[in-house]
Motif scaffolding. Structure first.
Motif, mmCIF file in Angstrom:
data_model
loop_
_atom_site.group_PDB
_atom_site.id
_atom_site.type_symbol
_atom_site.label_atom_id
_atom_site.label_comp_id
_atom_site.label_asym_id
_atom_site.label_seq_id
_atom_site.Cartn_x
_atom_site.Cartn_y
_atom_site.Cartn_z
ATOM 1 N N TYR A 39 0.844 -1.186 0.000
ATOM 2 C CA TYR A 39 0.000 0.000 0.000
ATOM 3 C C TYR A 39 0.886 1.245 0.000
ATOM 4 C CZ TYR A 39 -3.859 -2.958 1.703
ATOM 5 O OH TYR A 39 -4.822 -3.927 1.848
ATOM 6 N N THR A 40 0.374 2.319 -0.595
ATOM 7 C CA THR A 40 0.984 3.634 -0.474
ATOM 8 C C THR A 40 -0.023 4.533 0.227
ATOM 9 O OG1 THR A 40 2.323 3.353 -2.457
ATOM 10 C CG2 THR A 40 1.950 5.608 -1.724
ATOM 11 N N PHE A 41 0.390 5.119 1.344
ATOM 12 C CA PHE A 41 -0.442 6.011 2.137
ATOM 13 C C PHE A 41 0.082 7.429 1.962
ATOM 14 C CE2 PHE A 41 -0.361 1.892 4.159
ATOM 15 C CZ PHE A 41 -1.693 1.643 4.427
ATOM 16 N N GLY A 42 -0.803 8.396 1.787
ATOM 17 C CA GLY A 42 -0.360 9.766 1.579
ATOM 18 C C GLY A 42 -1.265 10.772 2.251
ATOM 19 N N SER A 43 -0.762 11.989 2.392
ATOM 20 C CA SER A 43 -1.545 13.105 2.899
ATOM 21 C C SER A 43 -0.881 14.405 2.479
ATOM 22 C CB SER A 43 -1.642 13.062 4.423
ATOM 23 O OG SER A 43 -2.435 14.133 4.900
ATOM 24 N N TRP A 44 -1.685 15.435 2.323
ATOM 25 C CA TRP A 44 -1.184 16.782 2.100
ATOM 26 C C TRP A 44 -1.067 17.442 3.471
ATOM 27 C CZ3 TRP A 44 0.477 18.751 -2.456
ATOM 28 C CH2 TRP A 44 0.198 18.000 -3.579
ATOM 29 N N ILE A 45 0.120 17.978 3.782
ATOM 30 C CA ILE A 45 0.381 18.542 5.106
ATOM 31 C C ILE A 45 0.968 19.943 4.968
ATOM 32 C CG2 ILE A 45 1.638 18.252 7.281
ATOM 33 C CD1 ILE A 45 1.692 15.217 6.677
ATOM 34 N N ASN A 46 0.428 20.862 5.754
ATOM 35 C CA ASN A 46 0.940 22.223 5.847
ATOM 36 C C ASN A 46 1.519 22.383 7.247
ATOM 37 O OD1 ASN A 46 1.444 24.945 5.406
ATOM 38 N ND2 ASN A 46 -0.672 25.575 5.758
ATOM 39 N N ALA A 47 2.738 22.889 7.364
ATOM 40 C CA ALA A 47 3.398 23.035 8.666
ATOM 41 C C ALA A 47 3.829 24.483 8.878
ATOM 42 C CB ALA A 47 4.614 22.112 8.746
ATOM 43 N N SER A 48 3.633 24.968 10.099
ATOM 44 C CA SER A 48 3.960 26.361 10.410
ATOM 45 C C SER A 48 5.466 26.607 10.360
ATOM 46 C CB SER A 48 3.426 26.742 11.786
ATOM 47 O OG SER A 48 4.128 26.087 12.821
ATOM 48 N N ALA A 49 5.820 27.874 10.253
ATOM 49 C CA ALA A 49 7.225 28.283 10.131
ATOM 50 C C ALA A 49 8.062 27.891 11.342
ATOM 51 C CB ALA A 49 7.307 29.790 9.913
ATOM 52 N N ASN A 50 7.452 27.659 12.492
ATOM 53 C CA ASN A 50 8.209 27.307 13.698
ATOM 54 C C ASN A 50 8.575 25.829 13.795
ATOM 55 O OD1 ASN A 50 8.314 29.896 14.750
ATOM 56 N ND2 ASN A 50 6.393 29.678 15.849
ATOM 57 N N LEU A 51 8.107 25.016 12.858
ATOM 58 C CA LEU A 51 8.440 23.586 12.921
ATOM 59 C C LEU A 51 9.897 23.386 12.506
ATOM 60 C CD1 LEU A 51 7.410 20.714 13.446
ATOM 61 C CD2 LEU A 51 6.895 20.569 11.004
ATOM 62 N N PRO A 52 10.738 22.874 13.405
ATOM 63 C CA PRO A 52 12.156 22.658 13.065
ATOM 64 C C PRO A 52 12.344 21.603 11.979
ATOM 65 C CG PRO A 52 11.828 22.626 15.447
ATOM 66 C CD PRO A 52 10.469 22.584 14.814
ATOM 67 N N ALA A 53 13.494 21.618 11.364
ATOM 68 C CA ALA A 53 13.834 20.680 10.296
ATOM 69 C C ALA A 53 13.637 19.234 10.742
ATOM 70 C CB ALA A 53 15.268 20.897 9.836
ATOM 71 N N ASP A 54 12.916 18.481 9.931
ATOM 72 C CA ASP A 54 12.688 17.041 10.113
ATOM 73 C C ASP A 54 12.039 16.670 11.445
ATOM 74 O OD1 ASP A 54 13.722 16.470 7.584
ATOM 75 O OD2 ASP A 54 15.773 16.407 8.354
ATOM 76 N N GLN A 55 11.264 17.574 12.041
ATOM 77 C CA GLN A 55 10.577 17.250 13.293
ATOM 78 C C GLN A 55 9.119 16.864 13.093
ATOM 79 O OE1 GLN A 55 12.134 16.876 16.446
ATOM 80 N NE2 GLN A 55 13.726 16.807 14.873
ATOM 81 N N GLY A 56 8.609 16.996 11.859
ATOM 82 C CA GLY A 56 7.283 16.490 11.539
ATOM 83 C C GLY A 56 7.394 15.036 11.121
ATOM 84 N N ARG A 57 6.347 14.248 11.391
ATOM 85 C CA ARG A 57 6.348 12.826 11.043
ATOM 86 C C ARG A 57 5.022 12.457 10.385
ATOM 87 N NH1 ARG A 57 10.752 13.438 12.670
ATOM 88 N NH2 ARG A 57 11.991 12.418 14.242
ATOM 89 N N PHE A 58 5.121 11.686 9.301
ATOM 90 C CA PHE A 58 3.948 11.081 8.678
ATOM 91 C C PHE A 58 4.279 9.617 8.504
ATOM 92 C CE2 PHE A 58 1.808 9.486 4.860
ATOM 93 C CZ PHE A 58 0.505 9.649 5.270
ATOM 94 N N GLY A 59 3.365 8.745 8.895
ATOM 95 C CA GLY A 59 3.693 7.335 8.770
ATOM 96 C C GLY A 59 2.543 6.397 9.044
ATOM 97 N N VAL A 60 2.910 5.120 9.139
ATOM 98 C CA VAL A 60 1.967 4.033 9.377
ATOM 99 C C VAL A 60 2.563 3.146 10.458
ATOM 100 C CG1 VAL A 60 0.798 2.072 8.318
ATOM 101 C CG2 VAL A 60 1.232 4.119 6.968
ATOM 102 N N ARG A 61 1.704 2.722 11.378
ATOM 103 C CA ARG A 61 2.186 1.849 12.456
ATOM 104 C C ARG A 61 1.148 0.794 12.793
ATOM 105 N NH1 ARG A 61 1.928 6.837 16.314
ATOM 106 N NH2 ARG A 61 -0.263 6.831 16.831
ATOM 107 N N THR A 62 1.620 -0.213 13.494
ATOM 108 C CA THR A 62 0.746 -1.203 14.098
ATOM 109 C C THR A 62 1.040 -1.157 15.592
ATOM 110 O OG1 THR A 62 0.047 -3.514 14.159
ATOM 111 C CG2 THR A 62 2.351 -3.111 13.620
ATOM 112 N N GLY A 63 0.024 -0.911 16.385
ATOM 113 C CA GLY A 63 0.253 -0.696 17.812
ATOM 114 C C GLY A 63 1.166 0.502 17.998
ATOM 115 N N THR A 64 2.305 0.302 18.659
ATOM 116 C CA THR A 64 3.287 1.385 18.846
ATOM 117 C C THR A 64 4.514 1.204 17.959
ATOM 118 O OG1 THR A 64 4.300 0.201 20.700
ATOM 119 C CG2 THR A 64 2.550 1.786 21.231
ATOM 120 N N THR A 65 4.455 0.262 17.023
ATOM 121 C CA THR A 65 5.589 -0.031 16.149
ATOM 122 C C THR A 65 5.432 0.656 14.797
ATOM 123 O OG1 THR A 65 5.868 -2.191 17.197
ATOM 124 C CG2 THR A 65 6.927 -1.869 15.058
ATOM 125 N N ASP A 66 6.354 1.577 14.471
ATOM 126 C CA ASP A 66 6.347 2.220 13.150
ATOM 127 C C ASP A 66 6.761 1.216 12.086
ATOM 128 O OD1 ASP A 66 5.522 4.776 13.777
ATOM 129 O OD2 ASP A 66 7.543 5.513 14.149
#
Length: 87
Positions: A9-36
């Motif tokens: 499967y390919t999962f996607g989303s369009w995401i807008n992040a504010s200017a205060n979000l530091p580099a690479d601190q946003g996460r988009f993903g898929v998990r089962t339970g607590t396992t990414d």
């Protein structure tokens, strides 16, 4: 969401992040339970950007959670999510 083991499967989303979000601190993903199982990072933007992950569902997994979030930098920070997709 319900899934079929062994299916890719390919999962996607369009995401807008504010200017205060530091580099690479946003996460988009898929998990089962607590396992990414698949994740990608994102940073501040100037508008919506498409993010996606692709994975083959492991054996005996019949349900996945699609998520987005960020590590807060102690500043007014936000993300906006739109149009989730699965293919």
């Amino acid at each position: 969401m319900p899934v079929v083991p062994g299916t890719t499967y390919t999962f996607g989303s369009w995401i807008n992040a504010s200017a205060n979000l530091p580099a690479d601190q946003g996460r988009f993903g898929v998990r089962t339970g607590t396992t990414d199982l698949a994740t990608t990072t994102f940073s501040a933007g100037t508008g919506y950007a498409h993010h996606e992950v692709t994975l083959k569902v492991p054996p005996n997994i019949h349900e996945l959670t699609v998520y987005a979030g960020f590590n807060a930098p102690n500043l007014d920070t936000w993300i906006q999510l739109d149009d989730f997709t699965v293919s």
